[in-house]
Design a protein around this motif. Structure first.
Motif, PDB file in Angstrom:
ATOM      1  N   MET A 153      44.764  36.095  37.770  1.00  0.00           N
ATOM      2  CA  MET A 153      43.357  36.109  37.375  1.00  0.00           C
ATOM      3  C   MET A 153      42.857  37.543  37.285  1.00  0.00           C
ATOM      4  SD  MET A 153      41.621  32.943  39.444  1.00  0.00           S
ATOM      5  CE  MET A 153      40.200  32.931  38.341  1.00  0.00           C
ATOM      6  N   GLN A 154      41.807  37.677  36.522  1.00  0.00           N
ATOM      7  CA  GLN A 154      41.123  38.962  36.431  1.00  0.00           C
ATOM      8  C   GLN A 154      39.713  38.754  36.968  1.00  0.00           C
ATOM      9  OE1 GLN A 154      41.189  40.582  32.508  1.00  0.00           O
ATOM     10  NE2 GLN A 154      40.050  42.413  33.061  1.00  0.00           N
ATOM     11  N   LEU A 155      39.355  39.557  37.929  1.00  0.00           N
ATOM     12  CA  LEU A 155      38.017  39.479  38.527  1.00  0.00           C
ATOM     13  C   LEU A 155      37.242  40.710  38.085  1.00  0.00           C
ATOM     14  CD1 LEU A 155      35.945  38.261  40.534  1.00  0.00           C
ATOM     15  CD2 LEU A 155      37.100  39.554  42.341  1.00  0.00           C
ATOM     16  N   GLU A 156      36.248  40.473  37.249  1.00  0.00           N
ATOM     17  CA  GLU A 156      35.472  41.613  36.748  1.00  0.00           C
ATOM     18  C   GLU A 156      34.395  42.025  37.738  1.00  0.00           C
ATOM     19  OE1 GLU A 156      34.443  42.282  32.419  1.00  0.00           O
ATOM     20  OE2 GLU A 156      32.469  41.803  33.255  1.00  0.00           O
ATOM     21  N   ARG A 157      33.729  41.028  38.309  1.00  0.00           N
ATOM     22  CA  ARG A 157      32.722  41.324  39.336  1.00  0.00           C
ATOM     23  C   ARG A 157      32.455  40.063  40.131  1.00  0.00           C
ATOM     24  NH1 ARG A 157      29.387  40.872  34.700  1.00  0.00           N
ATOM     25  NH2 ARG A 157      28.068  39.016  34.867  1.00  0.00           N
ATOM     26  N   GLY A 158      31.914  40.234  41.328  1.00  0.00           N
ATOM     27  CA  GLY A 158      31.567  39.098  42.157  1.00  0.00           C
ATOM     28  C   GLY A 158      32.577  38.885  43.277  1.00  0.00           C
ATOM     29  N   THR A 159      32.639  37.650  43.749  1.00  0.00           N
ATOM     30  CA  THR A 159      33.497  37.339  44.895  1.00  0.00           C
ATOM     31  C   THR A 159      34.433  36.192  44.559  1.00  0.00           C
ATOM     32  OG1 THR A 159      31.853  38.078  46.488  1.00  0.00           O
ATOM     33  CG2 THR A 159      33.535  36.578  47.298  1.00  0.00           C
TER      34      THR A 159
ATOM     35  N   ARG B 292      38.467  35.404  34.969  1.00  0.00           N
ATOM     36  CA  ARG B 292      39.200  34.592  34.000  1.00  0.00           C
ATOM     37  C   ARG B 292      40.678  34.541  34.394  1.00  0.00           C
ATOM     38  NH1 ARG B 292      40.024  38.258  28.511  1.00  0.00           N
ATOM     39  NH2 ARG B 292      40.943  40.064  29.525  1.00  0.00           N
ATOM     40  N   PHE B 293      41.352  33.544  33.839  1.00  0.00           N
ATOM     41  CA  PHE B 293      42.802  33.471  33.994  1.00  0.00           C
ATOM     42  C   PHE B 293      43.433  34.365  32.926  1.00  0.00           C
ATOM     43  CE2 PHE B 293      41.458  29.373  35.767  1.00  0.00           C
ATOM     44  CZ  PHE B 293      42.081  29.437  36.985  1.00  0.00           C
ATOM     45  N   VAL B 294      44.470  35.053  33.311  1.00  0.00           N
ATOM     46  CA  VAL B 294      45.159  35.890  32.327  1.00  0.00           C
ATOM     47  C   VAL B 294      46.612  35.473  32.179  1.00  0.00           C
ATOM     48  CG1 VAL B 294      43.675  37.878  32.558  1.00  0.00           C
ATOM     49  CG2 VAL B 294      45.621  37.629  34.090  1.00  0.00           C
ATOM     50  N   ALA B 295      46.973  34.342  32.750  1.00  0.00           N
ATOM     51  CA  ALA B 295      48.331  33.818  32.579  1.00  0.00           C
ATOM     52  C   ALA B 295      48.236  32.308  32.440  1.00  0.00           C
ATOM     53  CB  ALA B 295      49.217  34.180  33.766  1.00  0.00           C
ATOM     54  N   ALA B 296      49.060  31.752  31.577  1.00  0.00           N
ATOM     55  CA  ALA B 296      49.012  30.320  31.326  1.00  0.00           C
ATOM     56  C   ALA B 296      49.329  29.521  32.574  1.00  0.00           C
ATOM     57  CB  ALA B 296      50.000  29.959  30.214  1.00  0.00           C
TER      58      ALA B 296
ATOM     59  N   PRO C 218      41.391  24.288  26.920  1.00  0.00           N
ATOM     60  CA  PRO C 218      40.823  23.525  28.021  1.00  0.00           C
ATOM     61  C   PRO C 218      39.884  24.385  28.850  1.00  0.00           C
ATOM     62  CG  PRO C 218      43.055  24.189  28.552  1.00  0.00           C
ATOM     63  CD  PRO C 218      42.792  24.624  27.151  1.00  0.00           C
ATOM     64  N   SER C 219      39.126  23.747  29.719  1.00  0.00           N
ATOM     65  CA  SER C 219      38.216  24.489  30.570  1.00  0.00           C
ATOM     66  C   SER C 219      39.015  25.457  31.432  1.00  0.00           C
ATOM     67  CB  SER C 219      37.451  23.508  31.457  1.00  0.00           C
ATOM     68  OG  SER C 219      36.664  24.219  32.355  1.00  0.00           O
ATOM     69  N   GLY C 220      38.555  26.692  31.546  1.00  0.00           N
ATOM     70  CA  GLY C 220      39.263  27.674  32.351  1.00  0.00           C
ATOM     71  C   GLY C 220      40.528  28.155  31.682  1.00  0.00           C
ATOM     72  N   ALA C 221      40.596  28.070  30.353  1.00  0.00           N
ATOM     73  CA  ALA C 221      41.816  28.463  29.659  1.00  0.00           C
ATOM     74  C   ALA C 221      42.031  29.957  29.758  1.00  0.00           C
ATOM     75  CB  ALA C 221      41.735  28.060  28.194  1.00  0.00           C
ATOM     76  N   VAL C 222      43.262  30.351  29.409  1.00  0.00           N
ATOM     77  CA  VAL C 222      43.612  31.761  29.462  1.00  0.00           C
ATOM     78  C   VAL C 222      42.667  32.560  28.571  1.00  0.00           C
ATOM     79  CG1 VAL C 222      45.416  33.413  28.893  1.00  0.00           C
ATOM     80  CG2 VAL C 222      45.990  31.245  29.967  1.00  0.00           C
ATOM     81  N   ALA C 223      42.238  33.700  29.052  1.00  0.00           N
ATOM     82  CA  ALA C 223      41.414  34.659  28.319  1.00  0.00           C
ATOM     83  C   ALA C 223      39.956  34.247  28.212  1.00  0.00           C
ATOM     84  CB  ALA C 223      41.966  34.924  26.925  1.00  0.00           C
ATOM     85  N   GLN C 224      39.607  33.059  28.612  1.00  0.00           N
ATOM     86  CA  GLN C 224      38.209  32.636  28.530  1.00  0.00           C
ATOM     87  C   GLN C 224      37.487  33.056  29.806  1.00  0.00           C
ATOM     88  OE1 GLN C 224      37.702  28.519  27.535  1.00  0.00           O
ATOM     89  NE2 GLN C 224      35.739  28.412  28.573  1.00  0.00           N
TER      90      GLN C 224
END
Lengths: 179, 279
Positions: B114-120, B105-109, B72-78
């Motif tokens: 979440m994992q924030l690589e860059r940004g706000t 991205r989300f890192v848990a079902a 689905p949109s916003g799925a884990v790891a995407q």
């Protein structure tokens, strides 16, 4: 205070999702839960964990068989929660910390209060929990008995024996005796 | 004969009265928790859909062809790259807004991590403490019941600002600081720095998303993130920060608001400035 007859009704309503009924239970039992947590955790963490205990109770309320056992059941949740917190605690974290919310006495009062709290925490479970309910939460013996499910006579004994041990740990002037 | 220790009636025992007065400030004064909706049985159509999905998977296994549901949109790891437009996400226990030029991205079902690589990333969470976690390149930000914003560049430099409640910020060395409402903590390669209260400055402009932000001026102490920029991180009083009282903001600087209730308003203004600069 909740009249005893109302307690089963409140628990049934809360178990059915009535948040006002649950808030009434919280108002009655929060002091007891906080005392059990404060007997084991730092003040600020104890305050946070009260919420966690009540959330856990909210989720499990349907599993409670007897309304009369609500107090003891809640005590068990609070004790387990405190044990979990202590397991997760890093060894470098001190047990003492600041005072909750807007209670900000002078630094000497804080230090002395922490010494007394430490002395109470060193007592056996039954004594330290009862003494914190009495001295910190301001509950009297009959109220403690009503929420914990203990016999009033047992509460009286716990208070007096605990107080005797506490007096032994404290000096004549109320300061903690040098160990 | 009265028994003051038991029934609190009659002539007070002076020593007991003194202990009562000394310990009374520790008494519980909190309100009832915000309660989630009670669990309900899944509707019949959900049960039916789950049964069909299970049957399909079973058939696929039997014929030797792996069956995979479409994510689905916003799925884990995407990874989610917002590009030029901000994006709002429902995380079940609150909402998260990703500003433009943010990658996360989300890192848990459960959608609670979440994992924030860059940004706000701006989060508003309505859940018990430690239910929602954001991992940045150099720090782990754990919600303790609050609203907060995290800004980082790809190197992990940036800041966490808290508008309501508290968050815990931990670095790679597992050192954790608790940031209260109205306060902020800077993030560097070394993890979280000193907790400080923000002062919204009219000339504050933050560029984010590309990994480049202008170093800030005055008392607004955002970590500079340009290449080679030197960022001094104070590690003073870490234990004291860990042990901060439950609802106390961290009054570590002279810039802390004088009234408790002013802090969220000031922080909201700062967040608004941040959003305006992004848009």
């Amino acid at each position: 205070m909740i009249v005893g007859d109302l307690l089963p009704q409140l628990i049934r309503s809360a178990a059915a999702g009535d948040q006002r009924a649950f808030a009434a239970l919280h108002a009655r039992y929060a002091g007891m839960v906080h005392a059990i947590l404060l007997a084991r955790l730092p003040p600020s963490e104890a305050e946070d964990q009260v919420q966690e205990v009540f959330l856990a109770a909210w989720k499990k309320l349907g599993q409670l068989d007897e309304a009369a056992g609500f107090g003891a059941w809640l005590c068990a949740i609070a004790r387990n929660r405190a044990v979990d917190c202590l397991r997760r605690r890093r060894p470098t974290e001190a047990l003492q910390d600041g005072w909750p919310d807007d209670a900000q006495p002078s630094s000497s009062d804080v230090a002395e209060a922490h010494q007394v709290l430490d002395a109470i925490r060193a007592l056996p479970d039954a004594y330290r929990e009862t003494l914190i309910m009495r001295l910190c939460e301001g509950m009297n013996g009959p109220e403690i008995a009503a929420v914990t499910g203990l016999e009033p006579g047992s509460v009286r004994i716990n208070l007096h024996r605990g107080m005797k041990l506490l007096r032994d740990k404290l000096g004549v002037d109320g300061k903690v005796a040098a160990s | 004969m009265s028994d003051y220790l038991f029934d609190r009636e009659g002539e007070p025992d002076p020593e007991i009265a003194r202990l009562e007065a000394m310990l009374a400030p520790m008494a519980y004064r909190g309100a009832a928790p915000r309660l989630p909706r009670p669990a309900r049985r899944a509707p019949a159509y959900v049960v039916a859909a789950a049964a069909i999905a299970l049957a399909a998977a079973l058939v696929a296994v039997l014929i030797g062809k792996p069956w995979r549901p479409r994510p689905p949109s916003g799925a884990v790891a995407q990874w989610i790259d917002t590009g030029e437009a901000a994006m709002r996400l429902d995380v079940g226990i609150g909402s998260v807004e990703l500003a433009a030029h943010t990658r996360a991205r989300f890192v848990a079902a459960t959608r609670h991590e979440m994992q924030l690589e860059r940004g706000t990333l701006t989060a508003t969470i309505h859940a018990p403490p430690r239910q929602f976690v954001v991992r940045t390149p150099r720090a782990v930000v754990t919600d303790l019941g609050c609203a907060f914003a995290i800004t980082v560049d790809a190197a992990g430099r940036g800041s966490v600002v808290v508008s309501e409640g508290r968050v815990a910020v931990a670095g790679g060395d597992a050192r954790e600081v608790v940031v209260g409402a109205g306060a902020r903590v800077e993030l560097s390669e070394a993890g979280p720095g000193e907790v400080s209260a923000p002062v919204p400055a009219p000339d504050v402009q933050e560029q984010q998303g590309t990994g480049n932000r202008k170093p800030e001026t005055g008392n607004h102490r955002m970590a500079p993130s340009g290449a080679g920029a030197h960022h001094h991180v104070s590690k003073k009083h870490p234990a004291k920060q860990i042990a901060a009282p439950a609802t106390h903001p961290q009054p570590h600087t002279n810039t802390a608001p004088s009234k408790k209730d002013e802090a969220p308003r000031i922080q909201h203004d700062a967040l608004k400035d941040l959003k305006n600069s992004v848009e």
